[in-house]
Design a protein around this motif. Structure first.
Motif, short mmCIF file in Angstrom:
data_model
loop_
_atom_site.label_atom_id
_atom_site.label_comp_id
_atom_site.label_asym_id
_atom_site.label_seq_id
_atom_site.Cartn_x
_atom_site.Cartn_y
_atom_site.Cartn_z
N LEU A 36 -8.77 -1.37 -8.74
CA LEU A 36 -8.38 -0.14 -9.40
C LEU A 36 -9.47 0.38 -10.33
O LEU A 36 -9.44 1.54 -10.74
CB LEU A 36 -7.08 -0.36 -10.19
N ASP A 48 -7.20 11.25 -8.73
CA ASP A 48 -5.97 11.15 -7.95
C ASP A 48 -5.14 12.42 -8.18
O ASP A 48 -4.08 12.38 -8.79
CB ASP A 48 -5.19 9.90 -8.38
N LEU A 53 -1.28 7.21 -6.40
CA LEU A 53 -1.18 5.84 -6.95
C LEU A 53 0.21 5.57 -7.50
O LEU A 53 0.73 4.46 -7.38
CB LEU A 53 -2.23 5.64 -8.05
N ALA A 54 0.80 6.58 -8.11
CA ALA A 54 2.14 6.40 -8.67
C ALA A 54 3.23 6.50 -7.61
O ALA A 54 4.23 5.79 -7.67
CB ALA A 54 2.38 7.44 -9.78
N PRO A 57 2.10 3.25 -4.44
CA PRO A 57 1.16 2.20 -4.87
C PRO A 57 0.89 1.16 -3.79
O PRO A 57 -0.19 0.56 -3.74
CB PRO A 57 1.86 1.58 -6.08
N GLU A 58 1.86 0.95 -2.88
CA GLU A 58 1.69 -0.06 -1.84
C GLU A 58 0.66 0.36 -0.79
O GLU A 58 0.19 -0.48 -0.01
CB GLU A 58 3.04 -0.34 -1.17
N PHE A 60 -2.26 1.82 -1.56
CA PHE A 60 -3.59 1.91 -2.15
C PHE A 60 -4.59 0.98 -1.47
O PHE A 60 -5.73 1.37 -1.18
CB PHE A 60 -3.54 1.59 -3.65
#
Length: 206
Positions: A36, A48, A53-54, A57-58, A60
């Motif tokens: 990150l 972003d 990302l929020a 997130p899985e 990324f």
């Protein structure tokens, strides 16, 4: 650009491949640095704009792996474009049976159309072999055990080199894409553009 266009097309296919299970993740040297934090440099920081990302997130880890791989291929494509447009060619024949020399293949979009069909098949098979066996797409770390010029890096030095790789890969993706757009609009390769008195703008230099 010659085969740079094909390389970019093959690379883009990886983005749409099915997600792989994380059987070969998170045990390599790259993961000594927080993923990150890699590529988080001024002036953008964490870029972003769609808040992915929020929201996801899985996803990324795979997206970072795809970004890294596309960046590496784009850097090779840019170097290849510059070398070919400088008139540097492999000696000998691309296809002895068809009497086609490497120097007979033009630069730019026309280059890919001038490669014999069996030659294109060989390129695709070689890419598939590398993608499936030597440097598998399931290895999200991007660390294939080659090190950095034979050296093992750690800490801030490793972080700095990974930042450089990712950011230069991003620039290369924009660069090769821009070159393709420029040729598509103008109908000229980089060498032809310069020969006709065209300019190349390099921020901070020209």
């Amino acid at each position: 650009m010659k085969l740079a266009i094909l390389a970019a097309a093959v690379a883009s296919a990886a983005a749409f491949a099915p997600q792989q299970q994380a059987s070969t993740r998170s045990t390599t040297q790259v993961n000594m640095v927080n993923e990150l934090e890699i590529g988080v440099t001024p002036p953008f920081g964490v870029f972003d704009p769609w808040n992915q990302l929020a929201i996801y997130p899985e996803r990324f880890e795979r997206r970072r792996a795809v970004e890294r791989k596309h960046g590496r291929i784009a850097m090779m494509a840019v170097v290849g474009m510059l070398v070919h447009n400088a008139g540097i060619e492999f000696p000998g024949y691309l296809s002895p049976s068809l009497d086609i020399k490497f120097s007979d293949i033009p630069d730019g979009f026309n280059g890919i159309l001038s490669v014999p069909a069996l030659g294109l098949v060989q390129i695709l098979l070689a890419c598939g072999f590398v993608e499936g066996g030597i440097w598998p797409a399931s290895n999200y770390s991007g660390d294939y055990g080659t090190g950095y010029l034979g050296k093992t890096l750690e800490g801030e030095e490793l972080k700095n080199k990974l930042d450089l790789e990712l950011n230069q890969g991003r620039a290369a993706m924009m660069g090769i894409f821009g070159a393709m757009i420029q040729e598509g609009i103008q109908g000229q390769t980089l060498a032809e553009h310069i020969a006709d008195g065209g300019k190349i703008i390099i921020p901070g230099i020209i």
